[in-house]
Design a protein around this motif. Structure first.
Motif, PDB file in Angstrom:
ATOM      1  N   LEU A  10      -3.314  -2.690   6.164  1.00 30.82           N
ATOM      2  CA  LEU A  10      -3.853  -3.552   5.125  1.00 30.82           C
ATOM      3  C   LEU A  10      -4.376  -2.689   3.985  1.00 30.82           C
ATOM      4  CD1 LEU A  10      -5.950  -5.985   7.373  1.00 30.82           C
ATOM      5  CD2 LEU A  10      -3.621  -6.345   6.517  1.00 30.82           C
ATOM      6  N   SER A  11      -4.391  -3.240   2.791  1.00 34.49           N
ATOM      7  CA  SER A  11      -4.916  -2.523   1.634  1.00 34.49           C
ATOM      8  C   SER A  11      -6.445  -2.536   1.666  1.00 34.49           C
ATOM      9  CB  SER A  11      -4.411  -3.170   0.341  1.00 34.49           C
ATOM     10  OG  SER A  11      -5.120  -4.369   0.089  1.00 34.49           O
ATOM     11  N   PRO A  31      -2.050  -2.816  16.724  1.00 35.96           N
ATOM     12  CA  PRO A  31      -3.123  -2.111  16.016  1.00 35.96           C
ATOM     13  C   PRO A  31      -3.132  -2.456  14.530  1.00 35.96           C
ATOM     14  CG  PRO A  31      -1.846  -0.600  17.397  1.00 35.96           C
ATOM     15  CD  PRO A  31      -1.095  -1.890  17.356  1.00 35.96           C
ATOM     16  N   VAL A  32      -4.330  -2.541  13.971  1.00 38.39           N
ATOM     17  CA  VAL A  32      -4.510  -2.853  12.549  1.00 38.39           C
ATOM     18  C   VAL A  32      -5.345  -1.752  11.914  1.00 38.39           C
ATOM     19  CG1 VAL A  32      -5.411  -4.506  10.871  1.00 38.39           C
ATOM     20  CG2 VAL A  32      -4.395  -5.330  13.011  1.00 38.39           C
ATOM     21  N   HIS A  33      -4.880  -1.225  10.788  1.00 39.17           N
ATOM     22  CA  HIS A  33      -5.617  -0.201  10.057  1.00 39.17           C
ATOM     23  C   HIS A  33      -5.781  -0.643   8.609  1.00 39.17           C
ATOM     24  CE1 HIS A  33      -5.287   2.716  13.333  1.00 39.17           C
ATOM     25  NE2 HIS A  33      -4.015   2.363  13.436  1.00 39.17           N
ATOM     26  N   THR A  34      -7.021  -0.679   8.144  1.00 42.52           N
ATOM     27  CA  THR A  34      -7.284  -0.930   6.732  1.00 42.52           C
ATOM     28  C   THR A  34      -7.371   0.418   6.027  1.00 42.52           C
ATOM     29  OG1 THR A  34      -8.477  -2.982   7.196  1.00 42.52           O
ATOM     30  CG2 THR A  34      -8.872  -1.939   5.062  1.00 42.52           C
ATOM     31  N   LEU A  35      -6.474   0.659   5.092  1.00 41.00           N
ATOM     32  CA  LEU A  35      -6.475   1.909   4.343  1.00 41.00           C
ATOM     33  C   LEU A  35      -7.650   1.896   3.368  1.00 41.00           C
ATOM     34  CD1 LEU A  35      -2.630   2.153   3.771  1.00 41.00           C
ATOM     35  CD2 LEU A  35      -4.008   3.411   5.437  1.00 41.00           C
ATOM     36  N   ARG A  36      -8.383   2.980   3.328  1.00 45.51           N
ATOM     37  CA  ARG A  36      -9.620   3.012   2.547  1.00 45.51           C
ATOM     38  C   ARG A  36      -9.406   3.437   1.106  1.00 45.51           C
ATOM     39  NH1 ARG A  36     -12.265  -0.585   5.241  1.00 45.51           N
ATOM     40  NH2 ARG A  36     -12.375  -0.107   7.470  1.00 45.51           N
ATOM     41  N   LEU A  44      -2.162   8.880  10.468  1.00 46.81           N
ATOM     42  CA  LEU A  44      -1.570   7.538  10.595  1.00 46.81           C
ATOM     43  C   LEU A  44      -0.131   7.471  10.103  1.00 46.81           C
ATOM     44  CD1 LEU A  44      -4.565   5.277   9.484  1.00 46.81           C
ATOM     45  CD2 LEU A  44      -3.786   5.752  11.813  1.00 46.81           C
ATOM     46  N   LYS A  45       0.380   8.559   9.533  1.00 47.63           N
ATOM     47  CA  LYS A  45       1.721   8.511   8.946  1.00 47.63           C
ATOM     48  C   LYS A  45       2.815   8.319   9.997  1.00 47.63           C
ATOM     49  CE  LYS A  45       0.775  11.037   4.690  1.00 47.63           C
ATOM     50  NZ  LYS A  45       1.102  12.209   3.858  1.00 47.63           N
ATOM     51  N   ASP A  46       2.520   8.643  11.242  1.00 51.26           N
ATOM     52  CA  ASP A  46       3.511   8.466  12.304  1.00 51.26           C
ATOM     53  C   ASP A  46       3.186   7.278  13.202  1.00 51.26           C
ATOM     54  OD1 ASP A  46       5.040  10.681  11.497  1.00 51.26           O
ATOM     55  OD2 ASP A  46       3.699  12.054  12.559  1.00 51.26           O
ATOM     56  N   ALA A  47       2.381   6.345  12.704  1.00 53.68           N
ATOM     57  CA  ALA A  47       2.057   5.155  13.500  1.00 53.68           C
ATOM     58  C   ALA A  47       3.343   4.407  13.838  1.00 53.68           C
ATOM     59  CB  ALA A  47       1.109   4.247  12.721  1.00 53.68           C
TER      60      ALA A  47
END
Length: 266
Positions: A10-11, A31-36, A44-47
């Motif tokens: 997410l942005s 998995p959910v990651h909010t980019l800061r 996280l580039k290889d998620a």
């Protein structure tokens, strides 16, 4: 791809749709990651199986690092539809040409937000070349009034979920299944996949509406950047996972619908 091997990004901008997609993803164990900020951390580039929900400008910035293919409709898709599906005349041109307009028109960029989409009194109100380049593509439409407007999330040629979002130009949100015009909306949406109608990517959002007694397409939007209104969040996630997927995964028929990802200098 198995959704257990997916990751949703997410942005930094918090939105109701982002929160809804995060909830749907968590229920599936995704998995959910909010980019800061406007970059993807190295770790996280290889998620696995990345997907993304974000605005176009942010998506353009991080899609390369994530290895994403972002699906969107052809910029001129709306203008190639038969007029019985649009209810109005729409032209595909450049911003430089649109600045020459000497009449009111609705003007918008097809697949980004480089300037506001709205009715302009004439071309003099459009942003100048110092703000937006002359060759930016635009859609110029006759001005019409929609009695009601609906958002449809489509995947594989079918409506997966929908929502009313406006009545008489005012925000009026309700699930499509609760709307009296549900069957008419679905019947009209099916016409978008009839023989001879210009193709859409396998995962896309199309807004439709009623102009007096006629149903018409409002516009097409990228699913990875569209608000969900009252759409079912699980169905929306299904569409987003297809619309923003690893570049190695899109179906062959979707290859031509990939949004060009600009090179980003770090």
């Amino acid at each position: 791809m198995n959704t257990s091997a997916r990751t949703l990004f997410l942005s930094p901008r918090t939105t109701a749709t982002g929160r809804a997609l995060a909830s749907a993803a968590h229920r599936r164990g995704i998995p959910v990651h909010t980019l800061r900020d406007w970059r993807v951390p190295a770790e996280l580039k290889d998620a696995p199986g990345p997907s993304l929900y974000a605005g176009p400008l942010f998506a353009d910035t991080v899609a390369g690092d994530l290895g994403l293919a972002l699906l969107e409709a052809d910029a001129d898709w709306l203008t190639r539809l038969p007029q019985e599906l649009t209810g109005r005349h729409i032209a595909f041109t450049t911003l430089a040409e649109a600045r020459r307009l000497r009449r009111p028109a609705f003007v918008k960029p097809p697949n980004d937000k480089s300037f506001p989409a709205r009715v302009y009194r004439d071309g003099s109100g459009l942003p100048g070349p110092d703000a937006v380049d002359d060759d930016v593509p635009v859609l110029v439409s006759d001005i019409v009034t929609f009695d009601a407007e609906y958002r449809l999330f489509l995947r594989d040629g079918a409506v997966r979920t929908g929502s009313r979002y406006a009545t008489d130009g005012q925000l009026d949100i309700a699930p499509l299944d609760a709307d009296p015009a549900r069957d008419e909306v679905l019947d009209f949406a099916a016409r978008l996949f009839a023989p001879g109608v210009p193709e859409l990517p396998s995962a896309i959002v199309v807004d439709v509406g009623r102009i007096a007694a006629q149903w018409a397409v409002v516009e097409a939007n990228a699913a990875w950047a569209s608000g969900h209104y009252a759409c079912d969040e699980d169905a929306v996630l299904d569409v987003v996972l297809r619309a923003a997927a690893p570049a190695t995964d899109p179906a062959p028929l979707d290859a031509r619908f990939r949004r060009p990802v600009p090179s980003v200098v770090r």
